[in-house]
Design an enzyme around this catalytic site. Structure first.
Site, PDB file in Angstrom:
ATOM      1  N   ASP A  93       0.747  -2.718   9.050  1.00 46.38           N
ATOM      2  CA  ASP A  93       1.534  -1.785   8.237  1.00 46.38           C
ATOM      3  C   ASP A  93       0.732  -0.533   7.903  1.00 46.38           C
ATOM      4  O   ASP A  93      -0.490  -0.487   8.094  1.00 46.38           O
ATOM      5  CB  ASP A  93       2.027  -2.476   6.956  1.00 46.38           C
ATOM      6  CG  ASP A  93       0.963  -3.351   6.300  1.00 46.38           C
ATOM      7  OD1 ASP A  93      -0.223  -3.184   6.599  1.00 46.38           O
ATOM      8  OD2 ASP A  93       1.336  -4.206   5.487  1.00 46.38           O
ATOM      9  N   HIS A 169       5.019 -10.985  -0.656  1.00 45.19           N
ATOM     10  CA  HIS A 169       5.237 -10.187   0.559  1.00 45.19           C
ATOM     11  C   HIS A 169       4.224 -10.552   1.638  1.00 45.19           C
ATOM     12  O   HIS A 169       3.107 -10.969   1.358  1.00 45.19           O
ATOM     13  CB  HIS A 169       5.265  -8.677   0.261  1.00 45.19           C
ATOM     14  CG  HIS A 169       3.952  -8.013   0.003  1.00 45.19           C
ATOM     15  ND1 HIS A 169       3.862  -6.799  -0.659  1.00 45.19           N
ATOM     16  CD2 HIS A 169       2.669  -8.348   0.310  1.00 45.19           C
ATOM     17  CE1 HIS A 169       2.593  -6.436  -0.732  1.00 45.19           C
ATOM     18  NE2 HIS A 169       1.859  -7.347  -0.154  1.00 45.19           N
TER      19      HIS A 169
HETATM   20  C1  F6R Z   1      -1.953  -5.289   4.173  1.00 45.19           C
HETATM   21  C2  F6R Z   1      -0.822  -6.192   3.983  1.00 45.19           C
HETATM   22  C3  F6R Z   1      -0.526  -6.820   2.678  1.00 45.19           C
HETATM   23  C4  F6R Z   1      -1.720  -7.547   2.062  1.00 45.19           C
HETATM   24  C5  F6R Z   1      -1.347  -8.176   0.730  1.00 45.19           C
HETATM   25  C6  F6R Z   1      -2.555  -8.803   0.057  1.00 45.19           C
HETATM   26  O1  F6R Z   1      -2.050  -4.850   5.506  1.00 45.19           O
HETATM   27  O2  F6R Z   1      -0.123  -6.382   4.891  1.00 45.19           O
HETATM   28  O3  F6R Z   1       0.538  -7.717   2.841  1.00 45.19           O
HETATM   29  O4  F6R Z   1      -2.180  -8.527   2.946  1.00 45.19           O
HETATM   30  O5  F6R Z   1      -0.784  -7.224  -0.114  1.00 45.19           O
HETATM   31  O6  F6R Z   1      -3.419  -7.767  -0.339  1.00 45.19           O
HETATM   32  P1  F6R Z   1      -4.851  -8.110  -0.962  1.00 45.19           P
HETATM   33  O7  F6R Z   1      -5.652  -8.730   0.130  1.00 45.19           O
HETATM   34  O8  F6R Z   1      -5.419  -6.762  -1.355  1.00 45.19           O
HETATM   35  O9  F6R Z   1      -4.619  -9.020  -2.101  1.00 45.19           O
END
Ligand code: F6R
Length: 274
Positions: A93, A169
Site C-alpha cells: 500500500d 485492517h
Molecule cells: C503497512 C500496512 C498496515 C500495517 C498495520 C500495522 O504497509 O499494510 O496494514 O501493517 O497498520 O502497522 P504497525 O506495524 O505500525 O503496527
C-alpha cells in the site's frame, strides 16, 4: 482524480488467481518471547526462500512491526552472502496526496530499511501508487489496475508479509472491505489516521486516502506471514485466530480462506489467546 471505489468492492478478480488457493489448514501460530525473536523468525524464513528461489516474488508491508523484520533480513542476507538481484517485490500500500520524495511515503520507509541496505534497484521494486514509484503517467485508478497486472505478470507473490492494524485492517483494507476486493483507492479509517497522526504532525495533516492491494489480491499470495507485537494488537489477534468472519474486522477473512498462513506473535499480542 477519480473518486475512490467503495470498500465493499465485490467486483470479480481481473484475472484468474495465479497461484490457486492452497488447501486449507489451521494457521501455524508461534508465540515468541520478544518481538525481535518474532521478527527474526520471519526474516529467516524469507532468507530460506531466497536461498531456494533467488528470483522469488515478495509481498512487503511497512510499519513499526516490520522494522525488526527488515533489520534481521538485511543482516541474514549479508551473513549468508545471498544474491538478491533477481528478487521482485510488491508493497501492499501507499498513501495518496503526498509529493514524490516525501519522507513519509512508504516507499521512503522501504528504501531506508530494506532496499538501500540490500542494493535493490528501481526495476525490482513495485508500489501501487502513481506518485512515488511506478507506474508513471497513470492516475491512481489506472495505477491500481496496472498493479494487479504487474503482480500477475511476475507470476504471483510467493510470500506476503502482513501486519495488522488495531482496527483489524490488513494492508489498508479497512473495516467494510470485501474479502474479494482488489487493488484500489480507499478512504482511511479514523483509527488508522489516528495511529499515523504522530508521523504527520497531527490528525488533520494525516492523508485521508491511500491505494492498497485488496484482500482478494493478498489471498492469492502462495504464503501469508502475519506478524503482530504488543498488547494493543491482542484484541485483533484474538479475532484473527478465533473470531468468525466479520466485515468490520478485515483480518478475520484470512484464516479460513488460505491454506498457508503462519502467525508470529510476542507474548503481549498473544495474551488473549487460551
Ligand atoms: C503497512 C500496512 C498496515 C500495517 C498495520 C500495522 O504497509 O499494510 O496494514 O501493517 O497498520 O502497522 P504497525 O506495524 O505500525 O503496527
Amino acid at each position: 482524480m477519480s473518486p475512490p471505489e467503495p470498500h465493499e468492492n465485490l467486483s470479480p478478480p481481473l484475472a484468474a488467481p495465479v497461484s490457486g488457493a492452497p488447501s486449507m489448514s489451521a494457521p501455524i501460530v508461534t508465540v515468541h518471547s520478544t518481538k525481535l525473536q518474532g521478527a527474526t523468525a520471519a526474516a529467516l524464513e524469507i532468507c530460506d526462500l531466497l536461498d531456494a528461489k533467488p528470483d522469488a516474488v515478495l509481498g512487503l508491508a511497512t510499519g513499526g512491526t516490520m522494522v525488526g523484520v527488515y533489520g534481521a533480513l538485511v543482516e541474514e542476507v549479508q551473513r549468508r552472502g545471498l544474491d538478491v538481484s533477481r528478487v521482485t517485490t510488491f508493497n501492499l500500500d501507499e498513501y495518496l496526496g503526498l509529493d514524490a520524495g516525501d519522507p513519509r511515503l512508504f516507499r521512503h520507509f522501504m528504501d531506508e530499511h530494506l532496499f538501500v541496505p540490500l542494493g535493490f534497484n528501481d526495476a525490482q521494486v513495485h508500489f501501487p501508487d502513481h506518485v512515488g514509484a511506478r507506474p508513471r503517467g497513470a492516475d491512481a485508478v489506472d495505477a491500481a489496475r496496472q498493479y494487479e497486472e504487474a503482480i500477475q505478470a511476475a507470476g504471483g507473490i510467493d510470500l506476503q508479509l502482513l501486519g495488522i492494524g488495531r482496527n483489524g485492517h490488513i494492508a489498508f483494507n479497512e473495516p467494510g472491505s470485501s474479502p474479494r476486493s482488489r487493488t484500489r483507492v480507499v478512504e482511511l479509517h479514523e483509527v488508522t489516521r489516528r495511529d499515523a497522526a504522530e508521523t504527520f504532525g497531527g490528525f488533520d495533516e494525516t492523508p485521508e486516502r491511500a491505494i492498497t492491494m485488496g484482500l482478494g489480491t493478498i489471498l492469492e499470495a502462495r504464503a501469508l506471514r502475519v506478524l503482530a507485537f504488543g498488547a494493543s494488537k491482542a484484541p485483533v489477534v484474538e479475532r484473527l485466530l478465533r473470531g468468525a468472519e466479520d466485515l468490520d474486522i478485515p483480518c478475520t477473512f484470512l484464516r479460513e480462506r488460505h491454506g498457508d498462513i503462519a502467525v508470529h506473535l510476542d507474548i503481549e499480542a498473544a495474551r488473549l489467546l487460551p
